[in-house]
Design a protein around this motif. Structure first.
Motif, PDB file in Angstrom:
ATOM      1  N   THR A  75       0.830  -1.201   0.000  1.00  0.00           N
ATOM      2  CA  THR A  75       0.000   0.000   0.000  1.00  0.00           C
ATOM      3  C   THR A  75       0.868   1.256   0.000  1.00  0.00           C
ATOM      4  OG1 THR A  75      -1.708  -1.186   1.213  1.00  0.00           O
ATOM      5  CG2 THR A  75      -1.855   1.196   1.203  1.00  0.00           C
ATOM      6  N   ARG A  79       1.165   4.128  -2.958  1.00  0.00           N
ATOM      7  CA  ARG A  79       0.965   5.552  -2.719  1.00  0.00           C
ATOM      8  C   ARG A  79       2.128   6.362  -3.279  1.00  0.00           C
ATOM      9  NH1 ARG A  79       0.172   5.308   3.134  1.00  0.00           N
ATOM     10  NH2 ARG A  79      -1.468   3.777   3.202  1.00  0.00           N
ATOM     11  N   HIS A  83       1.868   9.013  -6.571  1.00  0.00           N
ATOM     12  CA  HIS A  83       2.268  10.411  -6.462  1.00  0.00           C
ATOM     13  C   HIS A  83       3.456  10.724  -7.371  1.00  0.00           C
ATOM     14  CE1 HIS A  83      -0.546  11.436  -3.378  1.00  0.00           C
ATOM     15  NE2 HIS A  83      -0.153  10.418  -2.613  1.00  0.00           N
TER      16      HIS A  83
END
Length: 106
Positions: A75, A79, A83
């Motif tokens: 996870t 992320r 980004h």
């Protein structure tokens, strides 16, 4: 201590023969072992089974912890990669043309 007459696999087979329905005395007579020896093997097998169950439970708990850690790592990685791949957004002043609403430069 003397040489063992039966290895672990043979002991397991003898105990399985009893579990299949043969009497203790028949099994002991067939293999030339005493009844106390048979019952000692039997109790050792039960102890090993309980230890195996404890080890299995400990491994299952460790596996659950590792799965949670892996999920958190994946996870967090997702992320960061999301980004990282997003285009940079620049704030620009809108231009106005006569009579038209704001226009944003790209």
């Amino acid at each position: 201590m003397g040489k063992r007459k039966f290895n672990d696999e043979e002991v397991t087979d003898i105990l399985k023969e009893h579990q299949a329905g043969a009497t203790v005395s028949d099994v002991c007579q067939r293999y030339g072992i005493s009844q106390p020896t048979f019952y000692r093997w039997h109790s050792l097998q039960l102890k090993d089974a309980s230890l195996d169950a404890k080890r299995m439970r400990a491994l299952e708990l460790e596996n659950q912890k590792l799965k949670k850690l892996l999920a958190k790592a994946i996870t967090a990685s997702m992320r960061v990669s999301v980004h990282h791949h997003l285009p940079e957004i620049r704030m620009v002043r809108p231009l106005r043309f006569a009579g038209y609403g704001p226009v944003v430069r790209c």
